[in-house]
Scaffold this motif. Structure first.
Motif: not given
Length: 149
Positions: A127-149
């Motif tokens: 459960i903790e690993d999933k929670r950390e992975q979700k947080l990392l995925d959210e951080l990666v999505q918020r990084m500049p240059g991501r999600g803009e195309g």
């Protein structure tokens, strides 16, 4: 949540471990009693063998009626003692079997509890690993240059 379930089981596991250790001590005591009883039985049987050998040696030289009566009386007492000791060995072996069964039961319970605690810990870790992975995925999505195309 699973981590707290594991923590709540800690006192139960400790009680089971104490019960298992006490059963192991009792098993050891019973094994010692069986060993002592078997040794005493062996000594009595060896003594009987020695006594019978003495009869053979004395019989070659000729013996009196009184000597023969004393021999038979003593041999009878010795046989009785051997029978009683054999019963004692059986009784101690039965106790050993019961102590072994009790230890096996307590050992199995302890191992079962330990496996349950490990499962709870593994679940909590997942459960903790999933929670950390979700947080990392959210951080990666918020990084500049991501999600803009």
């Amino acid at each position: 949540m699973s981590g707290t379930r594991a923590a709540r089981l800690a006192p139960v596991v400790e009680m089971a471990a104490r019960a298992e250790r006490e059963a192991a001590r009792m098993l050891g005591r019973c094994q010692g009693q069986v060993t002592q009883a078997e040794m005493k039985l062996g000594e009595l049987e060896r003594y009987r063998g020695d006594y019978q050998q003495q009869w053979i040696e004395e019989g070659k030289r000729g013996v009196s009626g009184q000597w023969l009566m004393n021999y038979q009386r003593f041999l009878s007492q010795l046989e009785s003692a051997i029978g009683q000791q054999a019963q004692s060995v059986k009784w101690h072996r039965d106790n050993l079997d019961k102590a072994r069964a009790a230890w096996q039961q307590r050992h199995a319970r302890l191992e079962g509890l330990r496996k349950l605690v490990q499962r709870y810990l593994d679940e909590a870790r997942a459960i903790e690993d999933k929670r950390e992975q979700k947080l990392l995925d959210e951080l990666v999505q918020r990084m500049p240059g991501r999600g803009e195309g």
